[in-house]
Design a protein around this motif. Sequence first.
Motif, PDB file in Angstrom:
ATOM      1  N   ARG A  82       9.223   9.207  -6.736  1.00 36.20           N
ATOM      2  CA  ARG A  82       8.786   7.953  -5.741  1.00 36.20           C
ATOM      3  C   ARG A  82       7.516   8.072  -5.221  1.00 36.20           C
ATOM      4  NH1 ARG A  82      12.152   4.906  -2.892  1.00 36.20           N
ATOM      5  NH2 ARG A  82      14.204   5.907  -3.666  1.00 36.20           N
ATOM      6  N   LEU A  83       6.899   9.556  -4.988  1.00 39.41           N
ATOM      7  CA  LEU A  83       5.359   9.572  -4.708  1.00 39.41           C
ATOM      8  C   LEU A  83       4.667   8.935  -5.633  1.00 39.41           C
ATOM      9  CD1 LEU A  83       5.599  13.405  -3.478  1.00 39.41           C
ATOM     10  CD2 LEU A  83       5.164  11.212  -2.142  1.00 39.41           C
ATOM     11  N   CYS A  84       4.798   9.066  -6.871  1.00 38.29           N
ATOM     12  CA  CYS A  84       3.973   8.402  -7.694  1.00 38.29           C
ATOM     13  C   CYS A  84       4.140   6.828  -7.951  1.00 38.29           C
ATOM     14  CB  CYS A  84       4.413   8.966  -9.314  1.00 38.29           C
ATOM     15  SG  CYS A  84       4.090  10.884  -9.536  1.00 38.29           S
ATOM     16  N   TRP A 141      14.429 -12.648  -3.282  1.00 40.90           N
ATOM     17  CA  TRP A 141      13.844 -11.657  -2.973  1.00 40.90           C
ATOM     18  C   TRP A 141      13.545 -10.765  -4.064  1.00 40.90           C
ATOM     19  CZ3 TRP A 141      17.525 -11.042   1.257  1.00 40.90           C
ATOM     20  CH2 TRP A 141      17.079 -12.022   2.303  1.00 40.90           C
ATOM     21  N   ASP A 142      12.481  -9.902  -4.264  1.00 40.79           N
ATOM     22  CA  ASP A 142      12.234  -8.673  -5.305  1.00 40.79           C
ATOM     23  C   ASP A 142      13.137  -7.655  -4.942  1.00 40.79           C
ATOM     24  OD1 ASP A 142      11.438  -6.497  -6.657  1.00 40.79           O
ATOM     25  OD2 ASP A 142       9.642  -7.441  -7.236  1.00 40.79           O
ATOM     26  N   ARG A 143      14.176  -7.506  -5.404  1.00 42.57           N
ATOM     27  CA  ARG A 143      14.991  -6.201  -5.100  1.00 42.57           C
ATOM     28  C   ARG A 143      14.572  -4.905  -4.964  1.00 42.57           C
ATOM     29  NH1 ARG A 143      20.771  -5.382  -4.924  1.00 42.57           N
ATOM     30  NH2 ARG A 143      21.107  -3.180  -5.400  1.00 42.57           N
ATOM     31  N   GLU A 144      13.760  -4.712  -5.912  1.00 48.13           N
ATOM     32  CA  GLU A 144      12.910  -3.393  -5.869  1.00 48.13           C
ATOM     33  C   GLU A 144      12.142  -2.905  -4.754  1.00 48.13           C
ATOM     34  OE1 GLU A 144      10.169  -0.164  -6.622  1.00 48.13           O
ATOM     35  OE2 GLU A 144       9.895  -2.263  -6.720  1.00 48.13           O
ATOM     36  N   GLN A 145      11.495  -4.207  -4.545  1.00 51.92           N
ATOM     37  CA  GLN A 145      10.470  -4.014  -3.545  1.00 51.92           C
ATOM     38  C   GLN A 145      11.243  -3.919  -2.084  1.00 51.92           C
ATOM     39  OE1 GLN A 145       7.072  -6.911  -3.392  1.00 51.92           O
ATOM     40  NE2 GLN A 145       6.892  -6.799  -5.818  1.00 51.92           N
ATOM     41  N   ILE A 146      12.149  -4.948  -1.905  1.00 51.95           N
ATOM     42  CA  ILE A 146      12.673  -4.859  -0.583  1.00 51.95           C
ATOM     43  C   ILE A 146      13.586  -3.785  -0.395  1.00 51.95           C
ATOM     44  CG2 ILE A 146      14.467  -5.895   0.897  1.00 51.95           C
ATOM     45  CD1 ILE A 146      12.038  -7.684   0.662  1.00 51.95           C
ATOM     46  N   GLY A 147      14.187  -2.943  -1.391  1.00 57.38           N
ATOM     47  CA  GLY A 147      14.682  -1.624  -1.377  1.00 57.38           C
ATOM     48  C   GLY A 147      13.675  -0.567  -0.876  1.00 57.38           C
ATOM     49  N   ARG A 148      12.316  -0.602  -1.592  1.00 51.39           N
ATOM     50  CA  ARG A 148      11.350   0.253  -1.248  1.00 51.39           C
ATOM     51  C   ARG A 148      10.972   0.079   0.346  1.00 51.39           C
ATOM     52  NH1 ARG A 148       7.850   2.823  -4.465  1.00 51.39           N
ATOM     53  NH2 ARG A 148       8.679   1.757  -6.376  1.00 51.39           N
ATOM     54  N   LEU A 149      10.904  -1.389   0.586  1.00 57.75           N
ATOM     55  CA  LEU A 149      10.760  -1.477   2.202  1.00 57.75           C
ATOM     56  C   LEU A 149      11.674  -0.830   2.915  1.00 57.75           C
ATOM     57  CD1 LEU A 149       9.824  -4.946   3.671  1.00 57.75           C
ATOM     58  CD2 LEU A 149      11.781  -3.671   4.684  1.00 57.75           C
ATOM     59  N   GLY A 210       4.334  15.725   6.811  1.00 58.88           N
ATOM     60  CA  GLY A 210       3.955  15.444   5.581  1.00 58.88           C
ATOM     61  C   GLY A 210       3.726  13.960   5.291  1.00 58.88           C
ATOM     62  N   GLY A 211       3.878  13.401   3.955  1.00 54.09           N
ATOM     63  CA  GLY A 211       3.558  12.151   3.899  1.00 54.09           C
ATOM     64  C   GLY A 211       2.294  11.669   3.319  1.00 54.09           C
ATOM     65  N   LEU A 212       2.066  10.737   2.781  1.00 55.01           N
ATOM     66  CA  LEU A 212       0.718  10.059   2.362  1.00 55.01           C
ATOM     67  C   LEU A 212       0.156   9.161   3.330  1.00 55.01           C
ATOM     68  CD1 LEU A 212       1.350  10.013  -1.413  1.00 55.01           C
ATOM     69  CD2 LEU A 212       0.210  11.879  -0.173  1.00 55.01           C
ATOM     70  N   GLY A 213       0.772   8.597   4.070  1.00 58.46           N
ATOM     71  CA  GLY A 213       0.267   7.479   5.168  1.00 58.46           C
ATOM     72  C   GLY A 213       0.496   6.226   4.186  1.00 58.46           C
ATOM     73  N   LEU A 214       1.176   5.943   3.466  1.00 51.57           N
ATOM     74  CA  LEU A 214       1.965   4.743   2.301  1.00 51.57           C
ATOM     75  C   LEU A 214       2.753   4.023   2.766  1.00 51.57           C
ATOM     76  CD1 LEU A 214       0.929   6.094  -1.155  1.00 51.57           C
ATOM     77  CD2 LEU A 214      -0.474   4.599   0.416  1.00 51.57           C
ATOM     78  N   GLY A 215       3.968   4.557   3.250  1.00 53.94           N
ATOM     79  CA  GLY A 215       5.383   4.004   3.659  1.00 53.94           C
ATOM     80  C   GLY A 215       5.442   2.865   4.260  1.00 53.94           C
ATOM     81  N   LEU A 216       4.646   2.766   5.518  1.00 59.87           N
ATOM     82  CA  LEU A 216       4.690   1.742   6.451  1.00 59.87           C
ATOM     83  C   LEU A 216       3.389   0.577   5.819  1.00 59.87           C
ATOM     84  CD1 LEU A 216       4.557   3.080   9.928  1.00 59.87           C
ATOM     85  CD2 LEU A 216       6.456   2.240   8.578  1.00 59.87           C
ATOM     86  N   TYR A 217       2.745   1.130   5.117  1.00 59.65           N
ATOM     87  CA  TYR A 217       1.542   0.111   4.502  1.00 59.65           C
ATOM     88  C   TYR A 217       2.354  -0.616   3.666  1.00 59.65           C
ATOM     89  CZ  TYR A 217      -1.838  -1.450   1.326  1.00 59.65           C
ATOM     90  OH  TYR A 217      -2.662  -2.477   0.084  1.00 59.65           O
ATOM     91  N   LEU A 218       3.103  -0.074   2.632  1.00 64.76           N
ATOM     92  CA  LEU A 218       3.817  -0.602   1.641  1.00 64.76           C
ATOM     93  C   LEU A 218       4.911  -1.592   2.267  1.00 64.76           C
ATOM     94  CD1 LEU A 218       4.457   2.363  -0.799  1.00 64.76           C
ATOM     95  CD2 LEU A 218       3.128   0.222  -1.204  1.00 64.76           C
ATOM     96  N   ARG A 220       4.801  -3.182   5.102  1.00 63.39           N
ATOM     97  CA  ARG A 220       4.184  -4.342   5.768  1.00 63.39           C
ATOM     98  C   ARG A 220       3.966  -5.218   4.440  1.00 63.39           C
ATOM     99  NH1 ARG A 220      -1.773  -4.355   8.213  1.00 63.39           N
ATOM    100  NH2 ARG A 220      -2.222  -3.756   5.968  1.00 63.39           N
ATOM    101  N   GLU A 221       3.055  -4.630   3.531  1.00 68.12           N
ATOM    102  CA  GLU A 221       2.788  -5.640   2.170  1.00 68.12           C
ATOM    103  C   GLU A 221       3.809  -6.248   1.543  1.00 68.12           C
ATOM    104  OE1 GLU A 221      -0.449  -6.370   2.040  1.00 68.12           O
ATOM    105  OE2 GLU A 221      -1.011  -5.550   3.923  1.00 68.12           O
ATOM    106  N   ILE A 222       4.743  -5.566   1.456  1.00 69.15           N
ATOM    107  CA  ILE A 222       5.915  -6.169   0.702  1.00 69.15           C
ATOM    108  C   ILE A 222       6.535  -7.212   1.571  1.00 69.15           C
ATOM    109  CG2 ILE A 222       8.393  -5.823   0.107  1.00 69.15           C
ATOM    110  CD1 ILE A 222       7.324  -2.868  -0.723  1.00 69.15           C
ATOM    111  N   ALA A 223       6.644  -7.198   2.754  1.00 65.76           N
ATOM    112  CA  ALA A 223       6.833  -8.149   3.848  1.00 65.76           C
ATOM    113  C   ALA A 223       6.242  -9.350   3.667  1.00 65.76           C
ATOM    114  CB  ALA A 223       7.264  -7.480   5.141  1.00 65.76           C
ATOM    115  N   ARG A 224       4.917  -9.056   3.813  1.00 64.60           N
ATOM    116  CA  ARG A 224       3.894 -10.232   3.451  1.00 64.60           C
ATOM    117  C   ARG A 224       3.889 -10.869   2.234  1.00 64.60           C
ATOM    118  NH1 ARG A 224      -1.708  -7.805   6.090  1.00 64.60           N
ATOM    119  NH2 ARG A 224      -1.253  -8.144   8.433  1.00 64.60           N
ATOM    120  N   SER A 225       4.217 -10.270   1.376  1.00 62.32           N
ATOM    121  CA  SER A 225       4.202 -10.771  -0.098  1.00 62.32           C
ATOM    122  C   SER A 225       5.163 -11.607  -0.287  1.00 62.32           C
ATOM    123  CB  SER A 225       4.259  -9.664  -1.408  1.00 62.32           C
ATOM    124  OG  SER A 225       5.402  -8.790  -1.305  1.00 62.32           O
TER     125      SER A 225
END
Length: 264
Positions: A82-84, A141-149, A210-218, A220-225
């Motif tokens: 998941r990190l990758c 919707w994109d099932r994989e992307q919304i699941g990630r959100l 922990g965390g890479l600081g990517l979760g909320l960014y992803l 937001r961008e998935i919602a926008r897409s």
Amino acid sequence: MNAQLAGTLDARRPARAPDNDRGAALRDEFLTLASHELKTPLTSLALQVQRMRRMSARRAEEPPTWGDSLEVVGRQVNRLTRLCDDMLQAMRLRSGELAPERQRVDLGALVREVVAGLAVELRAPSATISVDAPDGTVGCWDREQIGRLVFHLVKNALMFGQGRPIFLEVKACAGGARLLVRDQGMGIAEEDQERIFACFERVGDVEHFGGLGLGLYLAREIARSHGGHIGVESSPGRGATFLVELPLEPAPASQARAARSSTP
């Protein structure tokens, strides 16, 4: 108490580099965070491999112990994967290369599925998460992307919710669907509520959260897409409520282009 919590959040905020050094500082911060996040599960995997080798040498270990070891290995492998994936998704989003692959998706069913899998992956108590997500809210919707959100919003709530109950709700609205994720944790200062959605930005420090600081960014961008948006209501010490709104159908191409051109 609120002032004390606000001070704690300020203390945890990463130091900012001057503008001319921002690119190098961002790269260094990312490499530090990535190495920390990857090292933890890899260390656990290495210890489990050593354990299984010793068990194999003795050839007398009980099957349940093998199962326990393999469960840990599987969980950590999933975490690394998941990190990758998150890093790859972030890079694609930043370059504009990630477009939704749309299909008919029941948001309530998807939310319940993600929460069930996340509770196993993170070993979070199921009683901590309350879900009100009936079937029937179906969109294109994109099932994989919304699941990630959904995954990242719930993971964020678990991480900063201080062990208190978390509430999720899915419901239909005019022409769309709403997802609400509410925790009762440390909360977010007003000045940080926009920053936390930026790539690699974070409030908590590496050692504690922990965390890479990517979760909320992803998220937001998935919602926008998908033509939707995400927002947060919070204050220090009073938890946080994230609200996602998604249109059920994609906007016409002309509207989608206009929306993208107006997005900062």
